[in-house]
Write an enzyme that holds these catalytic residues in place. Structure first.
Site, short mmCIF file in Angstrom:
data_model
loop_
_atom_site.label_atom_id
_atom_site.label_comp_id
_atom_site.label_asym_id
_atom_site.label_seq_id
_atom_site.Cartn_x
_atom_site.Cartn_y
_atom_site.Cartn_z
N ALA A 233 82.59 22.38 -16.05
CA ALA A 233 81.43 23.26 -16.22
C ALA A 233 80.12 22.50 -16.12
CB ALA A 233 81.52 23.97 -17.57
N ILE B 297 79.29 19.76 -14.46
CA ILE B 297 78.93 19.14 -13.18
C ILE B 297 78.75 20.21 -12.12
CG2 ILE B 297 79.71 17.59 -11.37
CD1 ILE B 297 81.23 16.03 -13.50
N GLU C 192 79.21 21.06 -8.92
CA GLU C 192 79.91 20.48 -7.78
C GLU C 192 79.22 20.75 -6.45
OE1 GLU C 192 82.75 21.04 -11.11
OE2 GLU C 192 81.32 22.34 -10.11
N ASP D 245 50.59 1.71 13.04
CA ASP D 245 50.20 0.81 14.10
C ASP D 245 49.00 1.42 14.83
OD1 ASP D 245 50.34 -1.38 15.83
OD2 ASP D 245 51.59 -0.28 17.25
N ASP E 94 55.58 1.76 17.49
CA ASP E 94 56.31 2.00 18.73
C ASP E 94 56.80 0.73 19.40
OD1 ASP E 94 53.89 0.96 19.47
OD2 ASP E 94 53.41 2.48 20.97
N ASN F 241 74.83 25.84 -15.07
CA ASN F 241 75.93 25.02 -15.59
C ASN F 241 75.78 24.78 -17.09
OD1 ASN F 241 76.00 24.39 -12.57
ND2 ASN F 241 77.83 23.35 -13.30
N GLU G 232 77.23 27.68 -18.78
CA GLU G 232 78.69 27.60 -18.83
C GLU G 232 79.15 26.67 -19.95
OE1 GLU G 232 79.73 26.29 -14.95
OE2 GLU G 232 78.99 28.08 -13.94
N THR H 150 79.21 31.48 -6.44
CA THR H 150 78.03 32.17 -6.96
C THR H 150 76.88 31.21 -7.24
OG1 THR H 150 78.91 32.02 -9.22
CG2 THR H 150 79.43 33.99 -7.96
N ASP H 151 77.17 29.92 -7.43
CA ASP H 151 76.11 28.93 -7.55
C ASP H 151 75.62 28.46 -6.19
OD1 ASP H 151 76.19 29.09 -10.23
OD2 ASP H 151 76.76 27.01 -10.61
#
Length: 891
Positions: free
Chosen positions: A279, A281, A283, A325, A622, A688, A691, A719-720
């Site tokens: 929950a 982390i 992912e 430059d 360049d 998270n 959660e 859903t995330d």
């Protein structure tokens, strides 16, 4: 790298005529190795793949998968491993696709060179040229190796790729070639250098260095050893990942400790600890960050900006110092007439478009000056094919001037050339003798002002030729010195009509026409681009190998400095300034905007100086001489059209149109992307955290984990991810370039963001626990059915939570999140997937869901409504308490 061995002595006169034999060439090729600079060896596929797993988040998820398999929860373990594999697969594909398949130096080796072999001119591959070869060069060719000249006819070489100088270097034979010539110095007039371009004349040279033993090779070694640190975005995401891991480990430890004190079984506590790890982390964070950067990369491609490293887009958005430059970046890398000084006065170019041409343009002095410009000239030029012009750049510029003014060029070219006195270091002038269409001989002369003045007895005025006195000579010499002091290249022009073409002294008794001054002109788009950088709080510094006066003049023209006499720091001064006590030297460096006569190694020192002070440094360039600095900088920006391939390979961004203005576009996109990343990170972290709080609270209330690991994985990946990705590809605010860049040392999640994330998470947790309480205690739902209410309620709350990301200072009905069509597509997709998980039997069983009653559906809607309504109020209240620099940018 092949071992560098002392080359054999300089060839004898006879050897210079016949060159090497084929047998000798083969033997020396074996001894010294091929004439190719060792390329940077790209990472192999397995190295790129392995890099995707070097993450603390992957370690924690791997441990969670291991525990799941140990507890016989194979579905959960496989799901976690699938998440790890998905992250690694996307990162590997994007990084492997961006890695160049061939280095620029290897491509340079596909050309051919002309050498003498067995007395015959042969075209051999460049990498087969070896030490001792006799190299033949002429205008339009690229020098194949470092070589010492023993024959030269009006030879000029453009060495701007190595030195940064706009003007080509004149080359001449050194009497001591092979004995006293300094082969390691780019100032040596007797030396040719690999990778430089011949613009005029012809020559023969003895090859003294090949491959890594050349000047080009030495600079390439700097490129290879210039270390690149992690970009700010990479560092910030890594820091955030560690913070989330610490939170996860801390909460899991506290939860397990409390459970053990209560006498709960160890097996159940470890199961909930795994749920907490999953929950905590997000992912999908690395996936969303990568895809958001890739989307920004595609946007930049439409603006002619090629991104080679995805994180470079965000890095440029955080840049607060740009080293640029001069030659080819701020200027056009081609000489043009800047000033014509006639006896009637000065003409500055480009001439004003309004009001018609000045009267001086039709005067006798100007018309005669243009005739000399056309006739005393060995270059080739056509307005229709200006890019294909050949010859001395100053002579090309004179022809362009004649073609662009009110002058009959074909009539002047009808003058037949009878003789030429070429320019040399003794006379310091060039003269050509012509026959006019009416048969009379006529002389055209150009050269150094002091040399031409010595041969003039009069000057051309509006009323006709007038005698030249001592005072007039001194005044014209003063004017020439004034022009030269501002960094301009100055030529004097004169003419004479002869009574007899056989007259031996036809360069004497000339009539002075005036001075012509040249400058590599600035690019038209540079001034507004620099002004945009200044408004955005970005400091731009010029770093060039050119003359200090020239650098100062260009800096003033493009408004990089306000004072035409602004201080210029030279490369020779750098070491002493850095060594001065009490920081006095560094104080001068901090206030300098122009650095001239700077070597490639000194560019690295300057970049390191600013990086050590915490600045995010971008470098544009360049030339080959820019390549080490392009790699050392936090973000290297190469010019793709005129730039060398070496510079392009060392850089992270390549401008296909060579437009400095494209850098402003890239900066703007970088800032938008970083703002979007902050938004979706706040969204992911708050989701998270909710959660984590739900799982922890449910466990402490005796409801078990509340949510299952597979349910949390489903939420985090679907859903995330999709709403977060929609936030990551938003168009952003049009006012993003009206404020300074974000603190390069600041984290993605600032203290105010953490407080807001915790507040959002607490809001969703309270609403969800309220729904869970009603489901269990008021409706009497079974634990499995209550779990379904909690799962679907959390899904709905997280989906509508995306609208809270617009920022507290922005009205809900007028923000870019609401106008972002990708947000609505993400919500539709996620809603469909949630419905699919409910109706599809396999997913239904895998996620452990139960059928819902109509009353339970109302309980699911409650947390979503509360999250949206109270989330808007919460964002408005928190925005008023936080500094403007920590609030989410308004639309």
């Amino acid at each position: 790298m092949p071992e560098l061995i002392e080359p054999p002595p300089s060839p004898t006169i006879a050897a210079r005529v016949v060159g090497l034999t084929e047998a000798e060439a083969r033997a020396r090729l074996q001894q010294y190795g091929p004439n190719a600079v060792e390329p940077v060896v790209p990472d192999s596929w397995w190295q790129v793949l392995l890099r995707q797993f070097r993450s603390l988040i992957v370690l924690v998820l791997g441990a969670a998968a291991g525990f799941s398999f140990a507890f016989q929860d194979h579905a959960e373990g496989i799901a976690i491993l699938a998440v790890i594999a998905l992250n690694a697969g996307i990162g590997f594909w994007l990084e492997w696709s961006a890695q160049a398949s061939m280095t620029a130096l290897r491509r340079l080796g596909l050309t051919t060179a002309r050498v003498l072999r067995d007395g015959r001119v042969c075209a051999v591959p460049t990498h087969h040229v070896t030490i001792g070869d006799v190299l033949l060069v002429e205008a339009g060719e690229v020098v194949a190796a470092d070589a010492a000249l023993f024959e030269a006819q009006q030879l000029q070489v453009n060495e701007s790729a190595l030195t940064g100088e706009s003007m080509p270097a004149g080359k001449a034979v050194d009497p001591a070639v092979g004995e006293g010539c300094d082969f390691k110095t780019t100032e040596a007039a007797c030396q040719l250098f690999k990778g430089t371009a011949v613009v005029n004349g012809t020559g023969r040279a003895y090859v003294t260095g090949v491959g890594s033993g050349t000047q080009l090779g030495e600079i390439t070694q700097l490129v290879q050893h210039a270390a690149r640190a992690a970009t700010p975005l990479e560092a910030k995401l890594d820091r955030l990942a560690r913070q989330l891991v610490y939170i996860t480990v801390g909460l899991a430890a506290v939860y397990v400790a409390i459970g053990l004190l209560k006498g709960q079984p160890v097996f159940g506590l470890l199961k909930i600890a795994i749920v907490l790890a999953v929950a905590a982390i997000p992912e999908g964070m690395s996936i969303v960050a990568t895809l958001a950067l890739a989307f920004g990369m595609m946007r930049l491609a439409r603006h002619n900006v090629l991104v080679k490293r995805l994180a470079a887009v965000e890095t440029l958005g955080g840049t607060d110092v740009i080293f640029t430059d001069k030659t080819g970046t701020l200027t056009q890398n081609q000489m043009a007439v800047h000033t014509v000084w006639l006896p009637e006065g000065q003409l500055r170019y480009p001439l004003a478009a309004a009001g018609g041409p000045p009267a001086a343009l039709t005067g006798a002095a100007y018309q005669l000056l243009l005739r000399v410009a056309v006739l005393c000239n060995n270059a080739t030029y056509s307005p229709a094919t200006a890019d294909a012009a050949l010859g001395d750049p100053l002579e090309v510029a004179l022809l362009a001037l004649a073609h662009g003014g009110p002058f009959d060029v074909p009539a002047a070219q009808a003058h037949q050339r009878l003789a030429e006195q070429p320019f040399n270091s003794d006379t310091r002038l060039m003269a050509t003798l012509h026959r006019k269409p009416d048969g009379r001989p006529w002389v055209a002369v150009k050269g150094a002002a002091e040399a031409v003045l010595q041969h003039c007895t009069g000057q051309q005025l509006a009323t006709g030729p007038q005698p030249f006195g001592t005072n007039e000579r001194a005044e014209w010499l003063k004017r020439a010195n004034e022009l030269a002091a501002t960094g301009l290249r100055v030529l004097a022009l004169a003419c004479r009509e002869l009574p007899d073409a056989c007259q031996p002294d036809w360069t004497d008794e000339l009539t002075w026409l005036g001075l012509v001054a040249f400058l590599d002109p600035p690019r038209a788009e540079v001034v507004p681009a620099l002004e945009a950088c200044q408004r955005a709080g970005i400091r731009v510094l010029m770093v060039t190998g050119d003359h200090p006066a020239t650098a100062s003049t260009v800096a003033h023209q493009v408004h990089l400095t306000q004072d035409s006499d602004a201080t210029v720091v030279t490369g020779d001064e750098l070491e002493s300034l850095l060594a001065q006590p009490n920081g006095e030297g560094r104080h001068r460096l901090w206030h300098a905007s122009v650095f001239a006569r700077v070597s490639p190694a000194q560019k690295l020192d300057l970049i390191s100086l600013y990086q050590q002070e915490g600045h995010v440094v971008a470098m544009t360039g360049d030339g080959v001489n820019d390549a080490p600095a392009l790699k050392k900088a936090d973000i290297g920006v190469a010019m793709g059209r005129r730039g060398t391939q070496v510079a392009s390979e060392a850089a992270a961004l390549v401008l296909r149109d060579d437009s400095f203005a494209s850098i402003v576009v890239a900066v703007e996109q970088g800032r938008i992307i970083f703002t979007n990343i902050r938004r979706f990170v706040l969204y992911l972290v708050s989701c998270n955290l909710s959660e984590i709080l739900v799982v922890t609270a449910a466990g402490l209330l005796g409801h078990g984990a509340g949510l299952l690991p597979l349910q949390i994985l489903f939420l985090n990946l679907l859903t995330d991810v999709f709403p977060a990705l929609a936030l990551g590809v938003g168009k952003g605010s049009p006012r993003v370039m009206q404020h300074p860049p974000q603190d390069p040392q600041g984290p993605i999640m600032r203290p105010g963001d953490w407080r807001l994330a915790v507040a959002y998470a607490a809001l969703m947790t309270v609403a969800l626990l309220g729904a869970d309480y009603l489901a269990r205690h008021q409706l009497g739902l079974a634990p499995a059915a209550a779990n379904a209410v909690l799962f679907f309620g959390l899904s709905a709350a997280q989906l509508v939570h995306v609208f809270n990301m617009a920022g507290g200072r922005t009205p809900f009905w007028h923000n870019d999140v609401l106008r972002n069509r990708y947000v609505w597509l993400a919500l539709a997709l996620c809603s469909g997937l949630i419905i699919l998980a409910y109706v599809e039997p396999l997913l239904h069983r895998l996620l452990g869901l139960q059928k819902l009653t109509s009353v339970a559906v109302l309980l699911i809607a409650g947390p979503a409504v509360a999250t949206l309504v109270f989330g808007q109020l919460l964002g408005w209240v928190m925005a008023g308490k936080r500094p403007a620099t920590t609030t989410l940018p308004a639309s």
